[in-house]
Structure formats: structure tokens, C-alpha cells
Scaffold this motif. Structure first.
Motif, mmCIF file in Angstrom:
data_model
loop_
_atom_site.group_PDB
_atom_site.id
_atom_site.type_symbol
_atom_site.label_atom_id
_atom_site.label_comp_id
_atom_site.label_asym_id
_atom_site.label_seq_id
_atom_site.Cartn_x
_atom_site.Cartn_y
_atom_site.Cartn_z
ATOM 1 N N PRO A 97 -5.641 -12.077 -8.699
ATOM 2 C CA PRO A 97 -4.799 -10.885 -8.585
ATOM 3 C C PRO A 97 -4.629 -10.221 -9.949
ATOM 4 N N GLY A 101 -2.215 -8.672 -11.263
ATOM 5 C CA GLY A 101 -0.960 -9.002 -11.920
ATOM 6 C C GLY A 101 -1.010 -10.352 -12.614
ATOM 7 N N HIS A 102 -1.682 -11.321 -11.990
ATOM 8 C CA HIS A 102 -1.807 -12.638 -12.598
ATOM 9 C C HIS A 102 -2.743 -12.584 -13.791
ATOM 10 N N THR A 147 11.913 -4.600 -6.981
ATOM 11 C CA THR A 147 10.473 -4.376 -6.997
ATOM 12 C C THR A 147 9.998 -4.143 -8.428
ATOM 13 N N ASP A 148 8.703 -4.324 -8.638
ATOM 14 C CA ASP A 148 8.136 -4.043 -9.959
ATOM 15 C C ASP A 148 8.365 -2.580 -10.345
ATOM 16 N N GLU A 152 3.503 -0.846 -10.513
ATOM 17 C CA GLU A 152 3.268 -1.932 -9.571
ATOM 18 C C GLU A 152 2.590 -3.131 -10.252
ATOM 19 N N GLU A 153 2.771 -4.283 -9.630
ATOM 20 C CA GLU A 153 2.036 -5.501 -9.976
ATOM 21 C C GLU A 153 2.222 -5.945 -11.424
ATOM 22 N N TRP A 194 3.524 -9.186 -13.175
ATOM 23 C CA TRP A 194 3.948 -10.562 -12.981
ATOM 24 C C TRP A 194 4.652 -11.035 -14.242
ATOM 25 N N GLU A 227 6.403 -12.613 -6.730
ATOM 26 C CA GLU A 227 5.615 -13.466 -7.623
ATOM 27 C C GLU A 227 6.446 -13.978 -8.793
ATOM 28 N N VAL A 246 -1.128 -16.145 -2.396
ATOM 29 C CA VAL A 246 -1.007 -14.785 -1.867
ATOM 30 C C VAL A 246 -1.176 -14.831 -0.349
ATOM 31 N N ARG A 252 -5.682 -7.306 -3.535
ATOM 32 C CA ARG A 252 -6.177 -7.100 -4.897
ATOM 33 C C ARG A 252 -5.248 -7.782 -5.894
#
Length: 201
Positions: free
Chosen positions: A40, A42-43, A89-90, A97-98, A100, A110, A134, A201
């Protein structure tokens, strides 16, 4: 939550199996994983910021024994993190977005999973048994949870569910998770309970 003489029903069931068979000999429900898949985004970005968090490598091993002490720790950490982190939320936190990150009083799915993983590792649970995962929610939204590999099966720590459940007792479609041998690598999950769906994704 249902209780048996003041004890949560799931806890009682797990301990009953432990006492009858011993953790190593008990048959549990384990996710079936496939080959390597995309990490992902974000990871990936999280690993760029904190590379040591994604370099944990372990030899293939049997899942950690689900003892009374470990079960208590899993419940305690899950409850504590869910109670101490406000859901945001992010986009609300970071304006995009996304992202982490470890939560600082607030976070999204996450972030809860990362913090639970960090706390259980600090208690001695091997990195290879604490896998960010996920999933797809029934409404189609993506979601992240923490999977704990144990001798009695794979259990899920979730910020949307107060109980710690076996993975196949949750309503999710499982897509991918961290490898149990390399925390920076992700592998597919062959979730036979549902039709194949596109990867997140």
C-alpha cells in the motif's frame, strides 16, 4: 458482549481449547496467503519515514502460542488503543489521503493497527505474528486491521469492532497483508469465502 461467569464468551472458548488440547495442538482458522503483491502506498511512505519499522525480518516459524497471558494482553491493547484514539480521517488530520502514522490522540484505521502492533511488539510478540492487513468492508470501502497469528488461528484487532474475532468471523473480504517473514513485503490473501476483488492500492 456475552459473558460466562463474568468472563467474555470468546475468552472462555479460547481458554477452554487451551486447557483441553494445549495451544500447539489446537486446530484454528488461518488465512491462506499467496505470492508477493503491491505494498500500500501509505505503508511505503511510512517505511520511507521510519525505515527500521519495515526491516523486521524473521525466519518462517510456528505462530506464537496463544496463552492466557497473551490473550489478556491482546484484549487489553485492543481496548486501550480503541479508547485512546479519536477516529479521524487522513483528510481531516493531514489534508490528504493515505497517510500512515502512529496516532497522536487521533487517527484512522491503519494508525490504530500500527499502534496496536507497536504495543504488542513491546510486550514481546514477534513482528512476524503481527501483520497489518488490508480488507474490503461489506459496503466496498477499504479498511485496515491488525492480524495476530497464533497457534489457535488468526485473530483480528479492529477499531470498528470492540471484540477480538477470528478472521473468518468478521464481515470482511481479505485482500493482502504484511509477510510474516519481512515486514516491508506484502502478500496476497486467498480469501475463499468471497469472489476475487480488485486489490486496494
Amino acid at each position: 458482549m456475552s459473558k460466562v461467569k463474568g468472563m467474555p464468551l470468546l475468552f472462555a472458548a479460547v481458554i477452554g481449547v487451551l486447557s483441553m488440547t494445549g495451544a500447539a495442538g489446537a486446530a484454528g482458522s488461518f488465512m491462506k496467503t499467496g505470492g508477493r503483491t503491491t505494498q500500500p502506498v501509505g505503508h511505503y511512505e511510512f517505511c520511507q519515514k521510519l525505515p527500521n519499522e519495515c526491516r523486521q525480518k524473521t525466519a518462517r516459524h510456528q505462530p506464537v502460542e496463544l496463552s492466557r497471558r497473551l490473550w489478556s494482553a491482546i484484549i487489553s491493547v485492543n481496548n486501550a488503543v480503541n479508547a485512546s484514539v479519536a477516529p479521524k480521517t487522513d483528510m481531516e488530520i493531514w489534508g490528504r489521503e493515505e497517510v500512515w502514522s502512529y496516532p497522536n490522540g487521533q487517527g484512522d484505521c491503519e494508525d490504530y493497527a500500527l499502534e496496536k502492533r507497536r504495543q504488542l511488539m513491546a510486550l514481546g510478540v514477534p513482528a512476524g505474528d503481527l501483520l497489518i492487513t488490508v480488507v474490503r468492508q461489506p459496503n466496498g470501502d477499504g479498511h485496515a486491521v491488525l492480524t495476530v497469528r497464533t497457534s489457535l488461528g488468526d485473530y483480528v484487532l479492529d477499531n470498528l469492532e470492540p471484540r477480538v474475532l477470528a478472521w473468518d468471523e468478521t464481515p470482511y473480504t481479505y485482500l493482502k497483508r504484511q509477510s510474516d517473514t519481512n515486514s516491508g513485503v506484502w502478500v496476497k490473501i486467498n480469501d475463499g469465502r468471497a469472489e476475487a476483488v480488485a486489490s486496494v492500492r
